[in-house]
Design a protein around this motif. Structure first.
Motif, mmCIF file in Angstrom:
data_model
loop_
_atom_site.group_PDB
_atom_site.id
_atom_site.type_symbol
_atom_site.label_atom_id
_atom_site.label_comp_id
_atom_site.label_asym_id
_atom_site.label_seq_id
_atom_site.Cartn_x
_atom_site.Cartn_y
_atom_site.Cartn_z
ATOM 1 N N TRP A 38 0.841 -1.207 0.000
ATOM 2 C CA TRP A 38 0.000 0.000 0.000
ATOM 3 C C TRP A 38 0.878 1.260 0.000
ATOM 4 O O TRP A 38 0.643 2.186 -0.779
ATOM 5 N N GLY A 50 3.970 1.575 -1.004
ATOM 6 C CA GLY A 50 4.682 1.693 -2.269
ATOM 7 C C GLY A 50 3.793 2.232 -3.383
ATOM 8 O O GLY A 50 4.253 2.996 -4.239
ATOM 9 N N GLU A 51 2.533 1.842 -3.357
ATOM 10 C CA GLU A 51 1.603 2.275 -4.402
ATOM 11 C C GLU A 51 1.064 3.675 -4.153
ATOM 12 O O GLU A 51 1.019 4.507 -5.054
ATOM 13 N N ARG A 52 0.667 3.950 -2.908
ATOM 14 C CA ARG A 52 -0.016 5.212 -2.585
ATOM 15 C C ARG A 52 0.938 6.311 -2.123
ATOM 16 O O ARG A 52 0.623 7.478 -2.262
ATOM 17 N N HIS A 53 2.072 5.921 -1.538
ATOM 18 C CA HIS A 53 2.985 6.904 -0.945
ATOM 19 C C HIS A 53 4.438 6.540 -1.243
ATOM 20 O O HIS A 53 5.242 6.317 -0.327
ATOM 21 N N PRO A 54 4.811 6.480 -2.514
ATOM 22 C CA PRO A 54 6.177 6.066 -2.855
ATOM 23 C C PRO A 54 7.254 6.989 -2.297
ATOM 24 O O PRO A 54 8.392 6.563 -2.092
ATOM 25 N N SER A 55 6.902 8.246 -2.023
ATOM 26 C CA SER A 55 7.896 9.191 -1.510
ATOM 27 C C SER A 55 8.303 8.901 -0.071
ATOM 28 O O SER A 55 9.257 9.492 0.438
ATOM 29 N N GLY A 58 9.758 6.262 1.009
ATOM 30 C CA GLY A 58 11.041 5.569 1.053
ATOM 31 C C GLY A 58 11.062 4.433 2.058
ATOM 32 O O GLY A 58 12.034 4.252 2.796
ATOM 33 N N SER A 100 4.305 13.333 1.455
ATOM 34 C CA SER A 100 3.557 13.389 0.192
ATOM 35 C C SER A 100 3.072 14.782 -0.173
ATOM 36 O O SER A 100 2.693 15.025 -1.320
#
Length: 200
Positions: free
Chosen positions: A52, A54-59, A61, A158
């Motif tokens: 989740w 990685g998909e919704r909040h890749p920033s 890290g 984000s």
């Protein structure tokens, strides 16, 4: 030699399997079967949270390897302090961390054994927060202060408004909490001790 009950807790169909190095550590300890089942469940929920994030909040890290290993070992010290499987206590936290470090596990991965309940510390990072969240939401336990810490981290990373970050986190927690009855039944199917059944 691991007990049959431990082997079943590690291999029965259900939540995703634990990482092989963790399986070996639990076998070395001849860990209580219920502990192995619990670690599988929290690891499974952590994997959902990592996906989740990685998909919704890749920033953010997120260190996926650390979160997954941390979730898979967070309570490993309860194999050394089995009374804490069915009762209160925090001796398992430093004991689990020390056990992992003695087995050559790097601090980046071992720390969760001692930090999974200390999410309120000011320097707690996203990886630790996700392990703490997985350790609660697997059984539909919602911890508002923990979730608020996550909202603040999500919003900062984000640029989302806090209410947006809250709604996003609330949605994933609701979805994960919906599987709590199934998870609790899975965990309860394994004994606290090495025998075949337990009521604890």
């Amino acid at each position: 030699m691991p007990s049959d009950a431990l082997n079943r807790a590690l291999a029965d169909p259900g939540p995703r399997s634990l990482p092989e190095p963790v399986v070996r550590l639990l076998e070395e300890l001849d860990a209580p079967p219920r502990l192995a089942a619990h670690l599988r469940l929290v690891h499974d929920v952590a994997a959902e949270l990592v996906a989740w994030a990685g998909e919704r909040h890749p920033s953010l890290g997120v260190d996926a390897e650390a979160v997954l290993f941390g979730a898979a070992t967070h309570d490993i010290g309860k194999a050394l302090h089995p009374a804490e499987l069915s009762g209160p206590g925090a001796e398992h936290e430093p004991a689990g961390h020390a056990f992992l470090r003695e087995r050559g596990v790097e601090e980046r991965l071992a720390r969760f054994a001692r930090t999974h309940t200390s999410w309120a510390e000011p320097d707690t990072g996203i990886d630790d927060l996700l392990v703490s969240l997985a350790d609660n939401v697997w059984k539909a336990k919602r911890v508002p202060d923990l979730e608020q810490r996550l909202v603040e981290v999500l919003s900062a990373a984000s640029g989302q408004e806090k209410w947006q970050a809250f709604m996003d986190l609330d949605d994933v927690c609701d979805r994960l909490a919906a599987g709590a009855d199934r998870r609790l039944a899975f965990q309860s199917a394994y004994p606290v001790g090495g025998g075949t059944e337990s009521t604890a």
